[in-house]
Scaffold this motif. Structure first.
Motif, short mmCIF file in Angstrom:
data_model
loop_
_atom_site.label_atom_id
_atom_site.label_comp_id
_atom_site.label_asym_id
_atom_site.label_seq_id
_atom_site.Cartn_x
_atom_site.Cartn_y
_atom_site.Cartn_z
N ASP A 37 32.41 5.39 45.41
CA ASP A 37 31.08 4.91 45.75
C ASP A 37 30.99 4.70 47.26
N GLU A 38 29.76 4.64 47.75
CA GLU A 38 29.56 4.33 49.16
C GLU A 38 29.23 2.85 49.29
N PRO A 39 29.73 2.17 50.27
CA PRO A 39 30.72 2.66 51.20
C PRO A 39 32.11 2.70 50.55
N LEU A 40 32.99 3.52 51.08
CA LEU A 40 34.33 3.60 50.53
C LEU A 40 35.05 2.28 50.76
N THR A 41 36.05 2.03 49.95
CA THR A 41 36.85 0.82 50.07
C THR A 41 38.27 1.20 50.47
N PHE A 42 38.78 0.53 51.48
CA PHE A 42 40.15 0.72 51.92
C PHE A 42 40.73 -0.66 52.15
N ASP A 43 41.80 -0.98 51.43
CA ASP A 43 42.44 -2.29 51.56
C ASP A 43 43.93 -2.13 51.78
N ILE A 44 44.46 -2.99 52.63
CA ILE A 44 45.90 -3.12 52.79
C ILE A 44 46.27 -4.48 52.21
N LEU A 45 47.04 -4.44 51.14
CA LEU A 45 47.49 -5.68 50.49
C LEU A 45 48.92 -5.97 50.92
N ARG A 46 49.18 -7.22 51.28
CA ARG A 46 50.51 -7.64 51.73
C ARG A 46 51.21 -8.43 50.64
N HIS A 47 52.51 -8.19 50.50
CA HIS A 47 53.33 -8.90 49.52
C HIS A 47 53.43 -10.35 49.96
N TYR A 57 50.68 -2.58 49.78
CA TYR A 57 50.03 -1.71 48.81
C TYR A 57 48.68 -1.33 49.38
N TRP A 58 48.51 -0.06 49.73
CA TRP A 58 47.27 0.44 50.30
C TRP A 58 46.45 1.07 49.17
N ILE A 59 45.19 0.66 49.06
CA ILE A 59 44.30 1.17 48.01
C ILE A 59 43.05 1.76 48.66
N VAL A 60 42.73 3.00 48.26
CA VAL A 60 41.51 3.67 48.73
C VAL A 60 40.66 3.98 47.51
N ASP A 61 39.38 3.61 47.59
CA ASP A 61 38.43 3.93 46.53
C ASP A 61 37.19 4.52 47.19
N LEU A 80 50.65 3.98 48.56
CA LEU A 80 49.21 4.27 48.63
C LEU A 80 48.75 4.80 47.29
N GLU A 81 47.66 4.27 46.78
CA GLU A 81 47.01 4.80 45.59
C GLU A 81 45.54 5.05 45.91
N VAL A 82 45.03 6.18 45.42
CA VAL A 82 43.62 6.55 45.56
C VAL A 82 43.00 6.40 44.18
#
Length: 146
Positions: free
Chosen positions: A93-103, A86-90, A59-61
């Motif tokens: 800004d609004e709205p927040l971004t949350f992604d789960i990336l798969r290998h 790979y989980w990414i949180v940003d 996870l990276e913020v």
């Protein structure tokens, strides 16, 4: 007890790809530890100071100072090291971004969202991250699981 969640401060090394990073969060399945896919490395004094190998989730913020590193460099480095998700949180800004990336074969691919929910293949659960203001107006984040 499917695994362990490790917070910011633990170094992840992958000798074959020369990866050395300190992610905001790391998840390791128990079976990955038992199989040797990941090893916990003890420090000289006490406790574990780093892991070696390919953890199951990183996870990276994203912050203003880490945009290129988190979205480009680490995305490539983690993929080369064989990290399954790979989980990414940003939340800058609004709205927040949350992604789960798969290998996948040629890089990470984003997990498709269904009504804001994304399925983790590693954990076999779906997740949604939401933001609301607390009673004092500060942001409050909730990670929902189903």
């Amino acid at each position: 007890k499917r695994g362990m969640w490790l917070t910011d401060g633990l170094r992840v090394n992958h000798p074959a790809t020369k990866l050395s990073a300190i992610p905001d969060g790391t998840f390791i399945l128990t079976k990955s530890l038992r199989s040797g896919r990941v090893r916990m490395i003890e420090g000289a004094d006490a406790g574990y100071v780093r892991i070696e190998g390919s953890p199951d989730i990183i996870l990276e913020v994203v912050s203003d100072g880490s945009v290129h590193k988190d979205l480009v460099q680490l995305r490539s480095d983690y993929w080369e090291a064989g990290i399954r998700e790979y989980w990414i949180v940003d939340a800058r800004d609004e709205p927040l971004t949350f992604d789960i990336l798969r290998h996948a074969a040629k890089g990470y691919v984003a997990t498709r969202k269904q009504a804001g929910w994304m399925k983790s293949l590693v954990l076999n659960k779906s997740f949604r991250l939401t933001e609301e203001a607390d009673p004092d107006g500060y942001p409050e984040y909730t990670l929902s699981v189903r």
